[in-house]
Design an enzyme around this catalytic site. Structure first.
Site, PDB file in Angstrom:
ATOM      1  N   ASP A   1      10.522   0.821 -31.942  1.00 37.06           N
ATOM      2  CA  ASP A   1      10.285  -0.045 -32.915  1.00 37.06           C
ATOM      3  C   ASP A   1      11.138  -0.102 -34.223  1.00 37.06           C
ATOM      4  OD1 ASP A   1       9.734  -2.252 -34.828  1.00 37.06           O
ATOM      5  OD2 ASP A   1       7.984  -2.613 -33.982  1.00 37.06           O
TER       6      ASP A   1
ATOM      7  N   LYS B   1      12.524  -9.925 -39.551  1.00 39.01           N
ATOM      8  CA  LYS B   1      12.583  -9.600 -40.607  1.00 39.01           C
ATOM      9  C   LYS B   1      13.988  -9.323 -41.097  1.00 39.01           C
ATOM     10  CE  LYS B   1       8.178  -9.106 -39.763  1.00 39.01           C
ATOM     11  NZ  LYS B   1       7.546  -7.882 -39.124  1.00 39.01           N
TER      12      LYS B   1
ATOM     13  N   TYR C   1       2.953  -1.128 -36.541  1.00 36.83           N
ATOM     14  CA  TYR C   1       2.653  -2.539 -37.061  1.00 36.83           C
ATOM     15  C   TYR C   1       1.408  -2.901 -36.527  1.00 36.83           C
ATOM     16  CZ  TYR C   1       3.357  -7.495 -37.585  1.00 36.83           C
ATOM     17  OH  TYR C   1       3.261  -8.904 -37.707  1.00 36.83           O
TER      18      TYR C   1
ATOM     19  N   ARG D   1      14.983 -22.650 -20.067  1.00 37.16           N
ATOM     20  CA  ARG D   1      14.068 -21.330 -19.569  1.00 37.16           C
ATOM     21  C   ARG D   1      14.674 -20.205 -19.170  1.00 37.16           C
ATOM     22  NH1 ARG D   1      10.260 -20.954 -16.404  1.00 37.16           N
ATOM     23  NH2 ARG D   1       9.862 -23.298 -16.134  1.00 37.16           N
TER      24      ARG D   1
END
Ligand SMILES: *Cc1c(COP(=O)(O)O)cnc(C)c1O
Length: 401
Positions: A179, A204, A114, A61
């Protein structure tokens, strides 16, 4: 510095000869042996403080060498010092919002965005008050506690463009997050225009094959460190296998984007002439907001098209039913073409008035053009459009009755 095509192939692979490997090592360890407690403690402290690496990864982590390798590759392509990878695009945005929350409580946001980004901001889930503004009003709406400006360009789903340099100038000292998912580093580099954070849903185009959910934030080292601290504390990790697949897609990124973009330009021009289509929104046709930025801010018009059916929602649904090669599905940026209905799927979570104000109409479809042969794509789309034109009006009347 090598040119983009070369970087895309070699980024994150510069140490391969030294390691005597030809593919990236995939490290799935969750924990790492600590033989010497003093150096282990020093590594732990460095990683919790957000350093990109330390002598010992300690625990997955805090650090993973496969993920770090993919991050270095993406940072090189985006032209930033650093890249911090997360388990999804939304986890990446959440981490930035949680970090900015420590510096102020107000964020300015330009729509459209989005759908889930809009929802996350509007809901105040991360403790920030989001104010939705026109790009031209940013300077006037800045407050003493404004901690971030959020824009998306090209914007999902309408392909409206936002002038990044103008927003950065208006924001002054306030960091700007762009973005840049639709553009990819192939078509624009917001950091070179002054953006502090460049966000990609790597699900994407960067992944590009429909098999990885991932998000990245590209920025300088000073802004990357607190994001790594948030990631370590919240556990919004990218799994090393996903990072491996993401890295695997990068060598073909430019080839995929350029081919898909060429297809999109042709499909957009043909869509404009189809009688069932009321309007086509594609930056390359010069008919989206700030389309003049194609050729300067953006090196190309991209591979996404939005278009409106004359007969509204029923006709849009008929097109989704009618396509055979194109997949009717959300998401975008894959090697294969995808078509979806923003008002019925991705943008449902957006306030209804905001949908109307931002052109998310019932007849709007969003097409993510893939790398198939353009004639096959057009034949598929044309037969679905023709079928929709035959039945759409009738279905619409039935739905109203
Ligand atoms: C998909 C997408 C997101 C969210 O990314 P996930 O990886 O699905 O969490 C954010 N912004 C844009 C522009 C997107 O297309």
């Amino acid at each position: 510095m090598p040119r983009f095509y070369t970087s895309a192939v070699h980024a994150g692979r510069q140490d391969f000869r030294e390691l005597c490997v030809h593919a990236p090592p995939l490290d799935l360890s969750t924990t790492y042996p600590v033989d010497d407690l003093a150096t282990g403690t020093a590594s732990f402290d460095a990683l919790v403080a957000g350093e990109a690496e330390a002598g010992n990864p300690i625990y997955a982590r805090l650090h993973n060498p496969t993920v770090a390798r993919t991050e270095r590759a993406i940072a090189e392509l985006e032209g930033t010092d650093a890249c911090v990878a997360f388990g999804s695009g939304m986890a990446a945005l959440t981490a930035v919002l949680m970090e900015r929350r420590q510096h102020g409580g107000h964020v300015l946001v330009v729509r459209p965005l989005y759908g889930t980004s809009d929802h996350l901001l509007a809901s105040g889930l991360c403790g920030l008050e989001a104010e939705f503004v026109e790009a031209g009003d940013i300077g006037a709406r800045l407050r003493a506690d404004t901690t971030l400006v959020v824009i998306e360009t090209p914007a999902n789903p309408t392909l409206a463009l936002v002038d990044i340099a103008a927003v950065v100038a208006a924001a002054g000292d306030v960091p700007v997050l762009v973005d840049s998912t639709f553009a990819t580093p192939v078509l624009q580099n917001p950091a070179s225009l002054g953006a502090t954070y460049v966000l990609h849903s790597a699900t994407k185009f960067l992944g590009g094959h429909g098999d990885v959910i991932a998000g990245v934030v590209c920025c300088d080292d000073d802004h990357a460190r607190p994001l790594r601290t948030v990631r370590a504390a919240t556990g919004a990790l990218l799994h090393p296998l996903a990072a491996y697949l993401l890295h695997r897609g990068l060598p073909t990124l430019a080839l995929r984007v350029e081919r898909a973009q060429a297809n999109a330009g042709e499909v957009a021009r043909r869509l404009e002439r189809h009688p069932a289509v009321a309007a086509v929104h594609y930056p390359g046709l010069g008919n989206v907001r700030n389309a003049h930025l194609v050729g300067s801010q953006m090196r190309g018009a991209g591979a996404l098209i939005a278009f409106e059916m004359k007969e509204g929602k029923a006709a849009a649904a008929a097109v989704m039913r009618g396509v055979r090669i194109i997949t009717p599905a959300v998401s975008l940026g894959s090697v294969d073409s995808l078509i979806q209905h923003p008002a019925g799927l991705t943008h449902r979570v957006v306030d209804a008035a905001a949908q109307d104000a931002n052109g998310i109409t019932p007849g709007l479809l969003r097409l993510s053009v893939g790398i198939e042969h353009v004639e096959d794509l057009w034949e598929d789309l044309a037969q679905a459009l023709d079928a929709a034109a035959d039945t759409g009006g009738v279905t619409e009347l039935r739905a109203r009755a």
